[in-house]
Scaffold this active site. Structure first.
Site, PDB file in Angstrom:
ATOM      1  N   HIS A 138       0.600  -1.104  -0.339  1.00  0.00           N
ATOM      2  CA  HIS A 138      -0.187  -0.122  -0.051  1.00  0.00           C
ATOM      3  C   HIS A 138       1.075   1.672  -0.185  1.00  0.00           C
ATOM      4  O   HIS A 138       0.075   2.380  -0.112  1.00  0.00           O
ATOM      5  CB  HIS A 138      -0.841   0.217   0.694  1.00  0.00           C
ATOM      6  CG  HIS A 138      -2.010  -1.213   1.375  1.00  0.00           C
ATOM      7  ND1 HIS A 138      -1.496  -2.544   1.755  1.00  0.00           N
ATOM      8  CD2 HIS A 138      -3.251  -0.924   0.245  1.00  0.00           C
ATOM      9  CE1 HIS A 138      -2.724  -3.045   1.826  1.00  0.00           C
ATOM     10  NE2 HIS A 138      -3.373  -2.496   0.687  1.00  0.00           N
ATOM     11  N   ARG A 181      -4.229  16.569   5.420  1.00  0.00           N
ATOM     12  CA  ARG A 181      -2.819  17.316   6.756  1.00  0.00           C
ATOM     13  C   ARG A 181      -1.441  16.954   6.226  1.00  0.00           C
ATOM     14  O   ARG A 181      -0.421  17.569   6.491  1.00  0.00           O
ATOM     15  CB  ARG A 181      -3.310  17.065   7.247  1.00  0.00           C
ATOM     16  CG  ARG A 181      -3.208  17.614   8.778  1.00  0.00           C
ATOM     17  CD  ARG A 181      -4.256  17.176  10.073  1.00  0.00           C
ATOM     18  NE  ARG A 181      -5.521  17.480  10.060  1.00  0.00           N
ATOM     19  CZ  ARG A 181      -6.826  17.511  10.499  1.00  0.00           C
ATOM     20  NH1 ARG A 181      -6.312  16.371  11.449  1.00  0.00           N
ATOM     21  NH2 ARG A 181      -7.916  17.500   9.834  1.00  0.00           N
ATOM     22  N   ARG A 233      -3.105   5.509  -4.164  1.00  0.00           N
ATOM     23  CA  ARG A 233      -4.861   5.428  -3.632  1.00  0.00           C
ATOM     24  C   ARG A 233      -4.985   6.609  -3.028  1.00  0.00           C
ATOM     25  O   ARG A 233      -6.025   6.474  -2.032  1.00  0.00           O
ATOM     26  CB  ARG A 233      -5.005   4.429  -2.201  1.00  0.00           C
ATOM     27  CG  ARG A 233      -4.876   2.814  -3.116  1.00  0.00           C
ATOM     28  CD  ARG A 233      -5.534   1.102  -1.987  1.00  0.00           C
ATOM     29  NE  ARG A 233      -4.963   0.949  -2.103  1.00  0.00           N
ATOM     30  CZ  ARG A 233      -6.051  -0.179  -2.533  1.00  0.00           C
ATOM     31  NH1 ARG A 233      -7.788   0.366  -1.638  1.00  0.00           N
ATOM     32  NH2 ARG A 233      -6.105  -1.061  -2.317  1.00  0.00           N
ATOM     33  N   ARG A 251       1.037   9.745  15.944  1.00  0.00           N
ATOM     34  CA  ARG A 251      -0.115   9.520  15.249  1.00  0.00           C
ATOM     35  C   ARG A 251      -0.951  10.906  15.790  1.00  0.00           C
ATOM     36  O   ARG A 251      -0.147  11.555  16.542  1.00  0.00           O
ATOM     37  CB  ARG A 251      -0.872   8.497  15.338  1.00  0.00           C
ATOM     38  CG  ARG A 251      -2.591   9.468  15.916  1.00  0.00           C
ATOM     39  CD  ARG A 251      -4.152   8.603  16.028  1.00  0.00           C
ATOM     40  NE  ARG A 251      -5.078   8.500  15.937  1.00  0.00           N
ATOM     41  CZ  ARG A 251      -6.315   9.476  15.137  1.00  0.00           C
ATOM     42  NH1 ARG A 251      -5.333   9.872  13.871  1.00  0.00           N
ATOM     43  NH2 ARG A 251      -6.755  10.437  15.419  1.00  0.00           N
ATOM     44  N   ILE A 252      -1.287  11.781  14.970  1.00  0.00           N
ATOM     45  CA  ILE A 252      -1.545  13.040  14.915  1.00  0.00           C
ATOM     46  C   ILE A 252      -3.164  13.452  14.206  1.00  0.00           C
ATOM     47  O   ILE A 252      -2.762  12.705  12.994  1.00  0.00           O
ATOM     48  CB  ILE A 252      -0.642  14.213  14.898  1.00  0.00           C
ATOM     49  CG1 ILE A 252      -0.251  13.738  13.303  1.00  0.00           C
ATOM     50  CG2 ILE A 252       0.893  14.538  15.521  1.00  0.00           C
ATOM     51  CD1 ILE A 252       1.228  15.642  12.961  1.00  0.00           C
ATOM     52  N   GLY A 253      -3.107  13.810  15.644  1.00  0.00           N
ATOM     53  CA  GLY A 253      -5.188  14.068  14.721  1.00  0.00           C
ATOM     54  C   GLY A 253      -5.866  14.610  15.818  1.00  0.00           C
ATOM     55  O   GLY A 253      -5.552  15.174  16.769  1.00  0.00           O
ATOM     56  N   GLU A 273     -11.599   8.891  19.103  1.00  0.00           N
ATOM     57  CA  GLU A 273     -11.030   9.238  18.156  1.00  0.00           C
ATOM     58  C   GLU A 273     -11.240   7.222  18.056  1.00  0.00           C
ATOM     59  O   GLU A 273     -11.756   7.171  18.313  1.00  0.00           O
ATOM     60  CB  GLU A 273      -9.499   9.286  18.548  1.00  0.00           C
ATOM     61  CG  GLU A 273      -8.556   8.470  18.836  1.00  0.00           C
ATOM     62  CD  GLU A 273      -8.041   7.970  18.155  1.00  0.00           C
ATOM     63  OE1 GLU A 273      -7.175   7.319  17.553  1.00  0.00           O
ATOM     64  OE2 GLU A 273      -7.917   6.207  18.527  1.00  0.00           O
ATOM     65  N   SER A 316     -11.364  18.601  18.147  1.00  0.00           N
ATOM     66  CA  SER A 316     -11.711  19.114  17.706  1.00  0.00           C
ATOM     67  C   SER A 316     -13.561  20.080  18.262  1.00  0.00           C
ATOM     68  O   SER A 316     -14.290  20.683  17.927  1.00  0.00           O
ATOM     69  CB  SER A 316     -11.403  18.744  16.405  1.00  0.00           C
ATOM     70  OG  SER A 316     -12.331  17.537  16.157  1.00  0.00           O
ATOM     71  N   ASP A 317     -14.476  18.873  18.661  1.00  0.00           N
ATOM     72  CA  ASP A 317     -15.349  19.446  18.947  1.00  0.00           C
ATOM     73  C   ASP A 317     -15.581  18.781  20.625  1.00  0.00           C
ATOM     74  O   ASP A 317     -14.855  18.054  20.938  1.00  0.00           O
ATOM     75  CB  ASP A 317     -15.778  18.922  17.979  1.00  0.00           C
ATOM     76  CG  ASP A 317     -16.465  17.332  18.159  1.00  0.00           C
ATOM     77  OD1 ASP A 317     -17.908  16.331  18.472  1.00  0.00           O
ATOM     78  OD2 ASP A 317     -14.881  16.613  17.673  1.00  0.00           O
TER      79      ASP A 317
END
Length: 235
Positions: free
Chosen positions: A4, A24, A43, A87-89, A179, A203-204
């Protein structure tokens, strides 16, 4: 080249920042790294490698959800000899104790997902971040003056659900936010003896409906991105 990720051996750095969204990843590469090279776009999941303060770092997307990050993080660890994935989210807060723009450092990810059990025979439903990067992020946050909040979070396979209350597993482990990826990343890293961590920007806030608007996203995520990069140069 893996199934992938189309990069060649040596084109991906030992440390990878992994947002979910390919756009991002492009934003980070173009605005924070130097001498950037696009090394994979299979992809439309983009991977870039460049320099941050002289340190080679890669940034690339995980896609959404446990199965997707399970694939990409596994291939990074095994096919490209990556040692560390941060991981950044973003996440939704279950509690009003958290506010939008807060930055979280995940100390445990709890999940109903069967991923760890059926992939690696890991029976636990809550996993810590393997390796030393969690501590390094805390130390780096102190150095740069960022209020970083260590907390347990819920990794859910479900975005929309019939019952809108806090799921039982999140109550069981006192998860402050939700998440969709950290649990699988931690499972892969634990099984493969690698380093992994997850930084999240709120984010919320689910109980109040407060959220970060689309035009606030880039500035809102900047402290988290810079923290991950500053920690990465000391790995």
């Amino acid at each position: 080249m893996s199934v992938h990720i189309a990069a060649k051996k040596g084109e991906i750095a030992k440390t990878v920042l992994q947002p979910g969204d390919p756009r991002r990843a492009r934003y980070i590469a173009e605005n924070f790294l130097e001498d950037v090279k696009l090394v994979s776009e299979t992809r439309s999941i983009l991977y870039f490698t460049g320099l941050y303060k002289g340190k080679e770092i890669s940034v690339g997307a995980s896609g959404m959800g446990v199965p997707s990050i399970g694939i990409y993080s596994y291939e990074l660890f095994t096919e490209f000899d990556v040692d560390t994935i941060i991981r950044i989210g973003t996440c939704g807060a279950y509690t009003e104790d958290l506010k939008v723009f807060d930055v979280l450092n995940v100390n445990n990810a709890a999940s109903e997902s069967t991923y760890a059990k059926y992939a690696w025979e890991i029976e636990e439903e809550i996993l810590p971040p393997p390796g030393h990067i969690f501590s390094l992020l805390n130390e780096t946050a102190e150095t740069v003056g960022l209020n970083l909040i260590p907390t347990a979070i819920h990794t859910s396979d479900i975005f929309y659900r019939k019952n809108t209350g806090i799921p039982e597993i999140a109550k069981k482990y006192n998860c402050s936010a939700v998440e969709m990826e950290a649990f699988a990343l931690f499972a892969n890293a634990q099984y493969l003896d690698k380093n992994a961590a997850t930084l999240l920007t709120v984010s919320d806030v689910i109980p109040t409906g407060e959220f970060i608007s689309a035009d606030q996203r880039e500035s809102a995520l900047k402290p988290m991105i810079e923290l991950a990069l500053e920690a990465a140069i000391n790995i």
